[in-house]
Scaffold this motif. Structure first.
Motif, PDB file in Angstrom:
ATOM      1  N   SER A 208      53.975 -33.342 -15.867  1.00  0.00           N
ATOM      2  CA  SER A 208      54.792 -32.254 -15.058  1.00  0.00           C
ATOM      3  C   SER A 208      55.688 -31.348 -15.793  1.00  0.00           C
ATOM      4  O   SER A 208      55.991 -31.812 -17.206  1.00  0.00           O
ATOM      5  N   PRO A 209      56.137 -30.304 -15.225  1.00  0.00           N
ATOM      6  CA  PRO A 209      57.084 -29.518 -15.848  1.00  0.00           C
ATOM      7  C   PRO A 209      58.525 -30.442 -16.306  1.00  0.00           C
ATOM      8  O   PRO A 209      59.239 -30.146 -17.456  1.00  0.00           O
TER       9      PRO A 209
ATOM     10  N   GLU B  62      57.683 -32.699 -19.251  1.00  0.00           N
ATOM     11  CA  GLU B  62      57.487 -31.775 -20.408  1.00  0.00           C
ATOM     12  C   GLU B  62      58.893 -31.260 -21.023  1.00  0.00           C
ATOM     13  O   GLU B  62      59.151 -31.343 -22.349  1.00  0.00           O
TER      14      GLU B  62
END
Length: 265
Positions: free
Chosen positions: A192-193, A196
């Motif tokens: 997922s962002p 990350e």
């Protein structure tokens, strides 16, 4: 003559996130009413279209979850129409120090604690009376493997996840006599962002669809705890039971003591 089957109502906050969206798609089927909350309306509407194609009825909300008055009114309105059978308090955020020996910005810590810890507890406060009156329900609280032992890369996030873990564990015994199950989910790294943007290594990272399937199976079984993946869960569990000095030495050796970049939710 048989009665028509009542639709199951599943409420998911943070539905525009990776795990929340995957859970929505996993639960989307005929005879299911999905109540999806998210901050990004366009993303939420695109997710709703997918879930409706799979046969689900979908209701959307973008209220501010940390506004207790708005939250209480929203949940009261939902319960007046249909008390959710499953409530997954998935909305959350992260922040981390911007460099070694630098604390996280206080305003970001407050915002993190509001959504990661206070909001799920507030949702429980507003939902339990209606579930008690009906005699059934399932509350799902999202912790993290970081809840086993605090990480120097994300101390406030770790604290919020340890707090919601302890709350859910205590709540399960309290609510069981009322027919209400409580499940605490402790994921490892899920693509997922937010994942990350987190500093440090990310071993055994899972795609969100795999995480959602494991979570759904655990909820169906009314498991007290759902933690994954096994190797990382086993390792982080040992961090909780070993002497603190040993655990902190291991954390440093594994590279979880350095923080780079900027806070991100």
């Amino acid at each position: 003559m048989s009665q028509p089957q009542r639709s199951r109502c599943v409420l998911i906050t943070g539905a525009t996130g990776a795990i929340g969206g995957a859970l929505a798609r996993a639960y989307a089927e005929p005879s299911t009413h999905l109540v999806l909350h998210g901050r990004q309306l366009a993303t939420l509407e695109a997710l709703a279209a997918i879930c409706r194609e799979q046969g689900a009825q979908v209701t959307l909300s973008t209220i501010t979850l940390t506004d207790d008055h708005a939250l209480q009114n929203w949940l009261a309105e939902l319960c007046a129409q249909q008390v959710p059978d499953i409530v997954i308090a998935n909305a959350g955020k992260n922040t981390h120090p911007q460099g070694p020996e630098i604390l996280e910005p206080w305003d970001e810590v407050q915002a993190l604690l509001d959504i990661n810890l206070k909001t799920p507890i507030a949702m429980v406060q507003h939902m339990v009376p209606a579930m008690q009156a009906r005699g059934s329900g399932q509350l799902v609280l999202i912790s993290s493997l970081a809840g086993w032992h605090g990480l120097p890369t994300t101390p406030s996030y770790s604290a919020s996840k340890a707090g919601i873990k302890a709350y859910g564990e205590g709540l399960r015994g309290l609510l069981a006599p009322h027919g209400i199950g409580v499940t605490v989910v402790m994921p490892g790294y899920v693509t997922s962002p937010m994942c990350e943007a987190m500093p440090g290594p990310k071993p055994w990272e899972w795609p969100p669809e795999r995480a959602a399937n494991v979570i759904k199976r655990g909820i169906t079984a009314n498991r007290a705890r759902i933690s994954f993946p096994f190797p990382l869960n086993f390792g982080t569990w040992w961090l909780a039971v070993l002497p603190a000095g040993v655990s902190q030495w291991l954390i440093k050796r594994l590279g979880f003591n350095h923080s780079e970049g900027t806070p991100h939710d």
